[in-house]
Scaffold this motif. Structure first.
Motif, PDB file in Angstrom:
ATOM      1  N   LEU A 157       0.406  -3.904   4.246  1.00 43.08           N
ATOM      2  CA  LEU A 157       0.684  -3.132   5.426  1.00 43.08           C
ATOM      3  C   LEU A 157       1.611  -3.618   6.238  1.00 43.08           C
ATOM      4  O   LEU A 157       1.929  -3.208   7.328  1.00 43.08           O
ATOM      5  CB  LEU A 157      -0.643  -2.806   5.996  1.00 43.08           C
ATOM      6  N   HIS A 175       0.819  -1.332  -0.243  1.00 41.42           N
ATOM      7  CA  HIS A 175       0.099   0.022   0.166  1.00 41.42           C
ATOM      8  C   HIS A 175       0.944   1.081  -0.009  1.00 41.42           C
ATOM      9  O   HIS A 175       1.747   1.221   0.703  1.00 41.42           O
ATOM     10  CB  HIS A 175      -0.723  -0.087   1.272  1.00 41.42           C
ATOM     11  N   PRO A 176       0.391   2.216  -0.632  1.00 35.03           N
ATOM     12  CA  PRO A 176       1.506   3.489  -0.663  1.00 35.03           C
ATOM     13  C   PRO A 176       1.809   4.053   0.721  1.00 35.03           C
ATOM     14  O   PRO A 176       2.919   4.544   0.781  1.00 35.03           O
ATOM     15  CB  PRO A 176       0.520   4.645  -1.523  1.00 35.03           C
ATOM     16  N   GLN A 177       0.863   3.843   1.562  1.00 35.45           N
ATOM     17  CA  GLN A 177       1.394   4.417   2.816  1.00 35.45           C
ATOM     18  C   GLN A 177       2.420   3.537   3.729  1.00 35.45           C
ATOM     19  O   GLN A 177       3.262   4.029   4.390  1.00 35.45           O
ATOM     20  CB  GLN A 177       0.065   4.256   4.031  1.00 35.45           C
ATOM     21  N   GLN A 236       1.913   5.742  12.688  1.00 39.68           N
ATOM     22  CA  GLN A 236       1.072   4.691  12.054  1.00 39.68           C
ATOM     23  C   GLN A 236       1.474   3.287  12.065  1.00 39.68           C
ATOM     24  O   GLN A 236       0.920   2.447  11.683  1.00 39.68           O
ATOM     25  CB  GLN A 236       1.014   4.961  10.407  1.00 39.68           C
ATOM     26  N   TYR A 250       6.842   5.625  14.966  1.00 40.05           N
ATOM     27  CA  TYR A 250       5.921   6.191  14.159  1.00 40.05           C
ATOM     28  C   TYR A 250       4.315   5.951  14.514  1.00 40.05           C
ATOM     29  O   TYR A 250       4.090   4.822  14.644  1.00 40.05           O
ATOM     30  CB  TYR A 250       6.096   5.638  12.593  1.00 40.05           C
ATOM     31  N   ILE A 301       1.618  -1.591   9.965  1.00 44.38           N
ATOM     32  CA  ILE A 301       0.953  -0.307  10.377  1.00 44.38           C
ATOM     33  C   ILE A 301      -0.383  -0.483  10.244  1.00 44.38           C
ATOM     34  O   ILE A 301      -0.887  -1.656   9.835  1.00 44.38           O
ATOM     35  CB  ILE A 301       1.566   0.574   9.089  1.00 44.38           C
ATOM     36  N   SER A 309       5.674   4.484   1.407  1.00 41.19           N
ATOM     37  CA  SER A 309       5.980   5.847   2.112  1.00 41.19           C
ATOM     38  C   SER A 309       6.803   5.696   3.439  1.00 41.19           C
ATOM     39  O   SER A 309       7.692   6.259   3.687  1.00 41.19           O
ATOM     40  CB  SER A 309       4.901   6.730   2.262  1.00 41.19           C
ATOM     41  N   LEU A 310       6.245   4.904   4.481  1.00 45.49           N
ATOM     42  CA  LEU A 310       7.022   4.648   5.750  1.00 45.49           C
ATOM     43  C   LEU A 310       8.267   4.167   5.503  1.00 45.49           C
ATOM     44  O   LEU A 310       9.056   4.675   6.412  1.00 45.49           O
ATOM     45  CB  LEU A 310       5.908   3.788   6.633  1.00 45.49           C
ATOM     46  N   PRO A 357      -5.332   1.961   6.740  1.00 44.50           N
ATOM     47  CA  PRO A 357      -5.310   3.473   6.389  1.00 44.50           C
ATOM     48  C   PRO A 357      -6.795   4.151   6.753  1.00 44.50           C
ATOM     49  O   PRO A 357      -7.663   3.235   6.724  1.00 44.50           O
ATOM     50  CB  PRO A 357      -5.309   3.435   5.077  1.00 44.50           C
ATOM     51  N   LYS A 358      -6.613   5.392   7.264  1.00 47.66           N
ATOM     52  CA  LYS A 358      -7.858   6.146   7.683  1.00 47.66           C
ATOM     53  C   LYS A 358      -8.879   5.965   6.804  1.00 47.66           C
ATOM     54  O   LYS A 358      -8.761   6.378   5.316  1.00 47.66           O
ATOM     55  CB  LYS A 358      -7.452   7.587   8.072  1.00 47.66           C
ATOM     56  N   TYR A 404       5.871   4.275  -5.632  1.00 42.77           N
ATOM     57  CA  TYR A 404       5.603   5.376  -4.843  1.00 42.77           C
ATOM     58  C   TYR A 404       7.038   6.190  -4.410  1.00 42.77           C
ATOM     59  O   TYR A 404       7.911   5.812  -4.390  1.00 42.77           O
ATOM     60  CB  TYR A 404       5.220   5.306  -3.290  1.00 42.77           C
TER      61      TYR A 404
END
Length: 344
Positions: free
Chosen positions: A122, A76-78, A179, A177, A221, A81-82, A224-225, A299
């Motif tokens: 994730l 996932h992009p999140q 998240q 972090y 993580i 990114s992390l 996601p929200k 990403y």
């Protein structure tokens, strides 16, 4: 995302019917590209799939991806990114850069070998071996052995010749972090942190003991929200986790065979996860069209996008051939005792 998936469910139903006799890990493990869709984590960490996954570049300024033939650098992009942020922050504490293990398959789902989780993009594995000051070859990335942080003759004892204060700082940085929900390490490493960590202990409870994480640690993580299709894990219990829930891992109980009831019916033979066992949206994700090669991008963290398939100056020329022709070699999933203390 939910609307797009709902529109694809009829197509997914056809896939589910035709694949009824085939294990889900064969279906998801055979897909080489992600869906052309908005990012979405569907289901639970150990029973789900991934829409709109992106790949991290094989090489970055502060990381190198390992075991490229597995094609598991998607997420996932999140999550991606992390990883990028974590790798940059790690250099600030004196860590030379990250060696990245498995993240997820292009569309998530169960893997052919090696993991029960990592299914929704994730989760990510980070080696305890620091990144060298040179670019590793494709062969080195495939062949470089895992280096355990434990003593060879003592299964649950950290090797003081290998484990350093920088390893401890790296794990605690990962846990810092907001998240990040969990960081999985071997019980001996958790015990070592409990005994020696002198810094802020407010995130120590996120560091969870579990077997098999002695040469790498595992970052997980939160959903996601707004990701209504993502099923969260129960919250970590309060405290630093340096209590009886940790002591449990050093007893005989995790290895004890369950008591058999002589009057109980014979157990059913083990059954591999089928597509029908997974969230219904996963059938649609499996069926959904993938992007053209030039559209498969990583990403970029705000920078120019980098193709996940086409060669880049940092990508060895034979990566694509290895990914296409060689199956990933990984040991069977390490057994995890059930039940186990809450929070793991």
């Amino acid at each position: 995302m939910a609307t797009a998936l709902a529109a694809s469910l009829l197509l997914g139903a056809a896939v589910e019917t035709s694949a009824a006799a085939e294990a889900a890990k064969q279906l998801f493990g055979g897909v080489t590209l992600p869906t052309r869709a908005e990012p979405g984590a569907v289901g639970f960490y150990s029973k789900g799939c991934l829409a709109g996954g992106v790949a991290i570049p094989t090489d970055g300024p502060t990381w190198q991806a390992m075991r490229l033939s597995r094609n598991r650098r998607w997420g996932h992009p999140q999550m991606i990114s992390l990883i990028e942020q974590f790798s940059q922050d790690a250099t600030k504490i004196g860590w030379p850069g990250l060696l990245l293990g498995d993240i997820s398959q292009p569309r998530g789902g169960p893997m052919l070998n090696g993991h029960a989780s990592h299914q929704i993009g994730l989760d990510a594995d980070i080696w305890f071996t620091p990144m060298p000051n040179r670019q590793l070859s494709v062969k080195e990335r495939e062949d470089q052995p895992f280096i355990s942080m434990l003593q060879e003759d003592k299964f649950l004892t950290v090797d003081p010749k290998r484990w350093t204060s920088k390893h401890a700082e790296l794990v605690m940085l990962a846990a810092s972090y907001p998240q990040v929900e969990r960081v999985f390490v071997n019980p001996a490493i958790k015990k070592k942190l409990c005994e020696t960590w002198k810094g802020d202990r407010s995130d120590l409870g996120k560091v969870r003991p579990i077997y098999g994480h002695d040469a790498h640690f595992h970052i997980r993580i939160k959903c996601p929200k707004g990701a209504t299709d993502c099923k969260p894990q129960a919250a970590v219990t309060a405290g630093d986790g340096c209590d009886k829930s940790l002591a449990w891992w050093f007893t005989d109980e995790p290895w004890a065979k369950p008591k058999k009831d002589p009057n109980a019916p014979p157990p059913k033979p083990p059954r591999q996860m089928q597509l029908s066992d997974m969230p219904k949206a996963c059938a649609a994700i499996l069926k959904a069209p993938g992007p053209a090669n030039e559209q498969v991008v990583t990403y970029g963290g705000g920078a120019a996008s980098v193709s996940a398939l086409q060669q880049t100056p940092q990508t060895p020329a034979s990566v694509e051939a290895i990914i296409a022709t060689q199956p990933g070699v990984m040991p069977d999933t390490i057994p995890v005792p059930l039940p186990r203390p809450a929070g793991n």
